[in-house]
Every structure is written in C-alpha cells, then in structure tokens.
Write a protein that holds these residues in place. Sequence first.
Motif, mmCIF file in Angstrom:
data_model
loop_
_atom_site.group_PDB
_atom_site.id
_atom_site.type_symbol
_atom_site.label_atom_id
_atom_site.label_comp_id
_atom_site.label_asym_id
_atom_site.label_seq_id
_atom_site.Cartn_x
_atom_site.Cartn_y
_atom_site.Cartn_z
ATOM 1 N N VAL A 1 0.857 -1.187 0.000
ATOM 2 C CA VAL A 1 0.000 0.000 0.000
ATOM 3 C C VAL A 1 0.891 1.234 0.000
ATOM 4 O O VAL A 1 1.728 1.411 0.897
ATOM 5 N N VAL A 2 0.726 2.080 -1.002
ATOM 6 C CA VAL A 2 1.498 3.321 -1.114
ATOM 7 C C VAL A 2 0.555 4.482 -0.817
ATOM 8 O O VAL A 2 -0.428 4.683 -1.522
ATOM 9 N N ASP A 3 0.850 5.209 0.256
ATOM 10 C CA ASP A 3 -0.024 6.304 0.699
ATOM 11 C C ASP A 3 0.702 7.633 0.513
ATOM 12 O O ASP A 3 1.737 7.886 1.138
ATOM 13 N N PHE A 4 0.129 8.479 -0.349
ATOM 14 C CA PHE A 4 0.718 9.782 -0.649
ATOM 15 C C PHE A 4 0.135 10.815 0.304
ATOM 16 O O PHE A 4 -0.911 11.409 0.039
ATOM 17 N N GLY A 5 0.810 11.050 1.407
ATOM 18 C CA GLY A 5 0.383 12.037 2.379
ATOM 19 C C GLY A 5 1.496 13.023 2.661
ATOM 20 O O GLY A 5 2.346 13.299 1.807
ATOM 21 N N THR A 6 1.510 13.573 3.879
ATOM 22 C CA THR A 6 2.608 14.456 4.271
ATOM 23 C C THR A 6 3.932 13.724 4.099
ATOM 24 O O THR A 6 4.907 14.279 3.585
ATOM 25 N N ALA A 7 3.956 12.472 4.540
ATOM 26 C CA ALA A 7 5.013 11.539 4.175
ATOM 27 C C ALA A 7 4.430 10.562 3.167
ATOM 28 O O ALA A 7 3.220 10.367 3.096
ATOM 29 N N THR A 8 5.290 9.962 2.364
ATOM 30 C CA THR A 8 4.846 8.863 1.503
ATOM 31 C C THR A 8 5.257 7.570 2.177
ATOM 32 O O THR A 8 6.437 7.370 2.478
ATOM 33 N N THR A 9 4.273 6.719 2.451
ATOM 34 C CA THR A 9 4.550 5.472 3.151
ATOM 35 C C THR A 9 4.270 4.286 2.233
ATOM 36 O O THR A 9 3.377 4.326 1.382
ATOM 37 N N PHE A 10 5.055 3.236 2.429
ATOM 38 C CA PHE A 10 4.917 1.989 1.693
ATOM 39 C C PHE A 10 4.721 0.900 2.740
ATOM 40 O O PHE A 10 5.582 0.709 3.616
ATOM 41 N N THR B 1 -3.074 5.154 -2.444
ATOM 42 C CA THR B 1 -4.104 5.962 -1.794
ATOM 43 C C THR B 1 -3.510 7.317 -1.437
ATOM 44 O O THR B 1 -2.325 7.565 -1.633
ATOM 45 N N GLY B 2 -4.343 8.194 -0.906
ATOM 46 C CA GLY B 2 -3.887 9.541 -0.565
ATOM 47 C C GLY B 2 -4.241 10.535 -1.654
ATOM 48 O O GLY B 2 -4.557 10.171 -2.806
ATOM 49 N N GLY B 3 -4.161 11.795 -1.298
ATOM 50 C CA GLY B 3 -4.644 12.853 -2.171
ATOM 51 C C GLY B 3 -3.958 12.932 -3.525
ATOM 52 O O GLY B 3 -4.586 13.303 -4.519
ATOM 53 N N LEU B 4 -2.669 12.597 -3.599
ATOM 54 C CA LEU B 4 -1.933 12.724 -4.861
ATOM 55 C C LEU B 4 -1.888 11.425 -5.658
ATOM 56 O O LEU B 4 -1.240 11.374 -6.705
ATOM 57 N N SER B 5 -2.569 10.394 -5.176
ATOM 58 C CA SER B 5 -2.500 9.108 -5.873
ATOM 59 C C SER B 5 -3.050 9.212 -7.295
ATOM 60 O O SER B 5 -2.518 8.589 -8.225
ATOM 61 N N LEU B 6 -4.107 9.999 -7.489
ATOM 62 C CA LEU B 6 -4.699 10.126 -8.820
ATOM 63 C C LEU B 6 -3.745 10.825 -9.788
ATOM 64 O O LEU B 6 -3.729 10.521 -10.983
ATOM 65 N N LEU B 7 -2.942 11.764 -9.282
ATOM 66 C CA LEU B 7 -1.969 12.444 -10.132
ATOM 67 C C LEU B 7 -0.923 11.460 -10.642
ATOM 68 O O LEU B 7 -0.596 11.436 -11.836
ATOM 69 N N PHE B 8 -0.408 10.627 -9.763
ATOM 70 C CA PHE B 8 0.647 9.703 -10.169
ATOM 71 C C PHE B 8 0.105 8.534 -10.980
ATOM 72 O O PHE B 8 0.829 7.939 -11.783
#
Length: 259
Positions: free
Chosen positions: A128-137, A223-230
């Motif tokens: 799971v890759v979460d694009f937030g303040t940090a990017t977590t895997f 997931t996360g706010g920038l996931s759609l951009l990437f």
Amino acid sequence: MLLAVDCGNTNVVFALFEGREIRVRWRIATDPRRTGDEYAVWLSQLLAIEGLERSDVTAMIVSTVVPRARHNLEVLAEKYFHVTPLFAGEGAAGWGIEIDVEEPNSLGTDRAVNAVAAHAKHGGDLIVVDFGTATTFDVVDFHGAYKGGIIAPGINLSLDALVSNTAKLPRIAIEAPRSDSVIGRNTEDQMLIGVFWGYVAMIEGLVGRMRAEIGRPAKIVATGGLSLLFEEHTKLFDHVDPDLTLEGLAILAERAGVS
C-alpha cells in the motif's frame, strides 16, 4: 450515519457514511489547537448545506496521528453529537489483524487502517502506497498481517526543502510536467521534472525492491490525495483507492457494531 474522521499531519478529513458508501466528505487544515467547539461550528454549517442535522450523526470513529487533536475530537463527539467516539485500534475497534513489526505501538494508525481496508477489499499480498505528508509503503501479507514498510518524505515536503534551502529557486505547484521530456528548458520546468519524475522513479524503485524481497506476486494499492496524479504517469498501481483510510474506518466501525 457514521462520521469517520482521519486526522493527519496536514489535513483532517471528515466523511459521512451511509453503510459503506461515502455520502459527503469535508477537509480542514490540521491544527491541534482547534477546539471541539470550533469543529462543531464548521461542521454544523456544512451539514446544513447538505440538508442534514447533527442528530443524523449516530456514531463516530477517529484515526489520528496527531495526539494533541484527540481530546478536541472527543469533545466534538460527546458534546455536539452525543456519541462516544471509537478510536481506531482501540477496544471494539481493534485492528483484527496481526501487526508483525518490532514496535507495534509505534505504527501510525492511518497505516494500520489502510492495511485493514486493503486486505478486506483486495486480498492477497499487498503493498500500500499512501501519498500524504510523508509517503509510506506498507506490506500486508495474504493473511492480512502488517509486515512492515518504508517512510519517505512526501513530494510537497521534498519541494519545500528544495525551495527553502536555495536562494533563487521559485516556489512551484506540484503537477505533471507539460511534456515527457526530462530535459528542462527553464528553471521551473527543471524543478518540476526533478521533483515529479524523481518521485515516480523513487516509487517504482522502492516497490520493485519490496516485491523482490516479498518473493510472491504482490498487488500495489495507491491511496492519498496525490495518488490520482501519479496514476496517470506510471503503470505501477493495480488499484487506486483515494478513500482507503476512510473506508478502513467504516470497516472497523461495522465490525464494532456501529454505523
């Protein structure tokens, strides 16, 4: 209806659920000093716009990585919605999965919630890759156990560090480069190429190493706010679920017998 609250380091997201479906969501900047009263004024106005009242909220569940915000969210639930909030990972809203790392209590609740939701929705071995303040895997095995992961600076943090520590570089917005060329012809394009495509390369490289270490086929969930951009600029992701954390909160609430 269930009010799910995902309190992150940058934003607090409130989502109103009807069953497993999000009826409406609202976002506000995270401020640990914001009181329960202030949240209530803001939410009451937004509920009214949707033709709803505070009494329509019958349950509330919270995931927060900002300890100082917890009390104010409890006040919001108890004083204005007259419910006792569930907190993700606690009591009836326990994870229901194994947190198989050296320090389970140090895992951010949002990451554990993502693991719960990704396993429930997609099954199998997962990253799971979460694009937030940090990017977590985060790695979740086919049993649903959380096995560990990676924490990297979020793309906006990387850009902020670049701009803050240089004298002449301008502040730019994060967006996809205007062409596929990686040879920029002006300063702004060169910055955007470096940050954006550098970030894509980091994601693809780290996920490739994680897949090799897992040794079994693993689906990649973003997931996360920038996931759609990437999503539009890499073929890496098998699923893109921008609301994965909120959906995980709804799953935990359902398992706890509230909705």
